[in-house]
Design an enzyme around this catalytic site. Sequence first.
Site, PDB file in Angstrom:
ATOM      1  N   ARG A 271       0.833  -1.131  -0.085  1.00  7.98           N
ATOM      2  CA  ARG A 271       0.074   0.046  -0.121  1.00  7.98           C
ATOM      3  C   ARG A 271       1.086   1.234  -0.109  1.00  7.98           C
ATOM      4  O   ARG A 271       1.354   1.570   1.042  1.00  7.98           O
ATOM      5  CB  ARG A 271      -1.014   0.029   1.370  1.00  7.98           C
ATOM      6  CG  ARG A 271      -1.614   1.539   1.445  1.00  7.98           C
ATOM      7  CD  ARG A 271      -2.585   1.105   2.498  1.00  7.98           C
ATOM      8  NE  ARG A 271      -2.334   0.613   3.855  1.00  7.98           N
ATOM      9  CZ  ARG A 271      -1.651   1.216   4.792  1.00  7.98           C
ATOM     10  NH1 ARG A 271      -1.448   2.365   4.427  1.00  7.98           N
ATOM     11  NH2 ARG A 271      -1.277   0.650   5.875  1.00  7.98           N
ATOM     12  N   HIS A 275      -3.649   3.871   4.822  1.00  9.53           N
ATOM     13  CA  HIS A 275      -4.602   2.990   4.864  1.00  9.53           C
ATOM     14  C   HIS A 275      -6.249   3.749   4.560  1.00  9.53           C
ATOM     15  O   HIS A 275      -6.880   3.275   3.806  1.00  9.53           O
ATOM     16  CB  HIS A 275      -4.833   2.450   6.236  1.00  9.53           C
ATOM     17  CG  HIS A 275      -5.974   1.616   6.765  1.00  9.53           C
ATOM     18  ND1 HIS A 275      -6.195   0.313   6.124  1.00  9.53           N
ATOM     19  CD2 HIS A 275      -7.102   1.925   7.332  1.00  9.53           C
ATOM     20  CE1 HIS A 275      -7.394  -0.017   6.525  1.00  9.53           C
ATOM     21  NE2 HIS A 275      -7.765   0.664   7.491  1.00  9.53           N
ATOM     22  N   TYR A 284       4.371   5.004  11.157  1.00  9.21           N
ATOM     23  CA  TYR A 284       4.598   3.495  11.436  1.00  9.21           C
ATOM     24  C   TYR A 284       5.698   2.813  10.039  1.00  9.21           C
ATOM     25  O   TYR A 284       5.938   1.978  10.533  1.00  9.21           O
ATOM     26  CB  TYR A 284       3.435   2.743  11.623  1.00  9.21           C
ATOM     27  CG  TYR A 284       2.661   2.944  10.688  1.00  9.21           C
ATOM     28  CD1 TYR A 284       2.566   2.068   9.492  1.00  9.21           C
ATOM     29  CD2 TYR A 284       1.297   3.790  10.912  1.00  9.21           C
ATOM     30  CE1 TYR A 284       1.584   2.207   8.489  1.00  9.21           C
ATOM     31  CE2 TYR A 284       0.466   3.986   9.881  1.00  9.21           C
ATOM     32  CZ  TYR A 284       0.361   3.134   8.649  1.00  9.21           C
ATOM     33  OH  TYR A 284      -0.413   3.269   7.537  1.00  9.21           O
TER      34      TYR A 284
END
Length: 391
Positions: A271, A275, A284
């Site tokens: 990705r 998200h 992160y």
Amino acid sequence: MNSDIGEDKVPLLQLLTPEGSRVTGRGNSAYRKRIENLTPEQLRGMYRDMVLTRRFDDEATSLQRQGELGLYAPSRGQEAAQVGNAYALAPQDYVFPSYREHGVLQVRGVDPVDRLEFYRGSDHGGWNPHEHNAQVYTVVIGSQALHAAGYAMGIQRDGLVGTGDPEKDAAVVTYFGDGATSQGDVNEALVFAAVNQSPVVFYCQNNQWAISEPLARQTRTPLYKRGEGFGIPSLRVDGNDVLACYAVTSEALERARSGGGPTFIEAFTYRMGAHTTSDDPTRYRTTEQEQVWARRDPIERFRVLLTREGVIDGEFEKQLEADAEALGERLRDKVRKLEPSTKTQMFETVYATEHSIVSEDRAWFEAYEAGEPITAGEQFAATAAQQGGNR
């Protein structure tokens, strides 16, 4: 990343290298044969749908940032996994997406504006699933896997599997991410599909992040082995290779339609964006990791191949760029004109016919909106009485 489940430690089917060259040699010959018959028109169509899916993605993200959408789930980087898979579908096949399968819906012909009604809050779905054999977006993580398993059992019992008629035999595909494999619904769906030998393909797009959780904190084994644990044929494919994704899905659907049962496919991808638009991936993951995967961009990879083989040229790309601009302009115009749904719409789509309890809930809600709320005690008594009368 856990070295035991990373790409270097697990067999990964690949037909197109990251540099845009076809994989040659003796291995994977059966899968290579499946892409040999793809016509230049089909290859151009795949590339076009990948490019338009990304433009849709960019425009939707921008619209959300401008306050025109409540939320949006980007699919940047997963175009090959989705478009390659969708090109293997037959018209009679049925798909059950999550909330990120914009490329699948592009191939199935769902209007781009309709795809954003859900994210704008104008509709609970946005399109009629039966017009495209494509169910609406599903937000409850993994629940679409059970829907797909049930639908597959239904068409199996309706005699639409294993007849030998290519225009009649049907199959089902359900899409979910790596995080959804931890959900009970997905595992229960695998049980039902396996024991019933149902015609369903479980297509896991492993983009390596369940929101902010890396794959290493989700599993100690490769995800495709989940399918093997249920007795389902399973494999891992390079999810940034549109040709490989097409080939493995083609094989799985062929087996499903003929009565051979389910397949579990793990499309190993990444990705590239957030998200959802409420997420900040810089919290992160590292810029270095993002740069590594940016060099594996599935669209550029396919463009290099098609240019080298003379399938596309400058004129084609110029026209495609114009089409993408037109798509962006249409989205900006039409989405802003979408009207909000009525507050009572949620009561209208629960059952196909009127249901007494839903009707009662609607009446309570309308009274509340009118400034005449019913007390909790009155509501409880009325509901209990109604339920008793229905027994």
